[in-house]
Design a protein around this motif. Sequence first.
Motif: not given
Length: 566
Positions: A72-98
Amino acid sequence: MSTKYAIGVDYGTESGRVVLVSLANGEEVADHVTPYPHGVIDERLPGTTIELGHEWALQHPNDYIEVLEQSIPAVINSSRVDPEDIIGLGIDFTACTMLPIDENGLPLSFSDSWKNDPHSWVKLWKHHAAQDKANQLNVMAEQRGEEFLNRYGGKISSEWMIAKIWQILDEAPEIYQAADQFVEATDWVISQMTGTLLRNSCTAGYKSIWHKQEGYPSKDFFQALDPRLADITDTKLRGDVVSLGTKAGGVTKEMAKRTGLLEGTPVAVGNVDAHAAVPAVGVTSPGKMVMAMGTSICHLLLGDEEKHVEGMCGVVEDGIIPGLYGYEAGQSAVGDIFAWYVDYGIPPSVKGAAHERGLNVHQYLEEKASNYRPGETGLLALDWWNGNRSVLVDTELSGLLIGATLQTRPEEIYRALIEATAFGTRKIVDAFHHNGVPVEELYACGGLPQKNKLLLQIYADVTNRTIKVADSKQTPALGAAMFGAIAAGKERGGFDHVVAAAEQMARIKEETVEPIPEHVEIYEELYKEYSTLHDYFGRGDNQVMKRLKALRNSADMGKGNVYVKN
Ligand SMILES: Nc1ncnc2c1ncn2[C@@H]1O[C@H](COP(=O)(O)OP(=O)(O)O)[C@@H](O)[C@H]1O
Ligand SMILES: O=C(CO)[C@@H](O)[C@@H](O)COP(=O)(O)O
């Protein structure tokens, strides 16, 4: 309003991939990959001499947090996008990984008391050592005429939650007792980001036999299975099940510090990798099968009604796109078979030749295999190197290659293995198409379509269908970002429905892969041969594959080199 962005995190089998995406057009502004430091744990527990048995596959929960902290820090730093403008986060995963967690939400594998017991660790989707439990579950469900079985193609897989939990209960009752809850890794990671543990309806529906109207199977059923499981859904599987796109909470202060995101940034509930990919390629209506092609293949399809199809992994209302029935099927190994062949099956001369040409071995074999026409190798294979997920739902089946002679060359075997996986996909396509869930077009995403052109052509030829290809390096992560933007909501610059997000952000290449009629004709012949072998070895006429595995297991037990619980 300035351009808004969302972050999607795709947790694969070997690594976690993070993308920062523009909500204006789905452009992947930055991406970063963090390989899991412990990878897939299938030989011994890290830092110990404790050996794991055949079919075991574990992971380390800290590796998942590492992905957040590194990527996450890597994409914020390389894009130089202001974290204020990152309005949401989602994840996806292999499953069923329990994994089993304690009252504080910590993995039992973190505790000194339990860390030396493999059952306290994360069981990865491809942990297949619970097959015996899945078999017993299926027999019981069938004897009792349990309705739910139809929604899962007639069989519950050993890859899924109940079989895995039952294996723990049977082989390590003390871990079962110590576990406050069993959770999907996707839900656990979200709980670490937000402080809130919620179960998402996608993994609950596809992997834990949960139904929107009926909930989990009855207490009676679990009591009949094993009296110790009778209360499981009120105890170790307790908790609200909420739909995809629901906001789980905001990023905690601690996680904000560790990732560079703003505290309170909305986070969507967890999702499954392949399922998240569907809106990311713009599929929001029936007739279009999405293939998430990587280590394995997951096949996803939408429908207006609930149909029952042999060997599908499941049909879940709202399971992929709210308002529609989502169907899933799959193959437990695809890229994994090619990896096995490249790692263990080729002579050193091939590695040397590839190196000389500046290609990796896959690329070299693909190039050489492209010179053959369908049928020219004289080879045919069954693609069951990691069992069969659909339509036979049997992890005890194994691989087969027929037709080899002294003239057979490595690239021919490589081609035959690709063809075998394409025939496996054709079985799945046919099962749906001939049972009221039409498949008109195929959509390919994941790592394989980006890496292997020959493979895509063979899939188009074998299925006789046009394939559209994702125009995104990290399609599931793009889908996860869409759900992050839905969790943020329209008023913050996100979306109120995934269809709206897909209309604006989905990415597909203009160029398609078309079936070649002469190839289609020959593959039709070969598919008939494949089907004969498939039914002969897979439907009980010849149980040689199971007898061989039983012999291997007894030999291992004799040598004392399999993890066996007292
Ligand atoms: N050129 C290639 N052709 C076919 N398969 C490949 C090639 N390069 C890598 N692979 C396979 O791709 C798989 C990884 O796929 P990917 O989609 O990147 O990851 P994941 O399954 O973790 O989501 C591995 O199993 C590997 O063997
Ligand atoms: O089974 C599912 C989804 O239901 C997948 O998570 C599993 O096949 C792993 O996917 P990958 O091959 O790692 O992309």
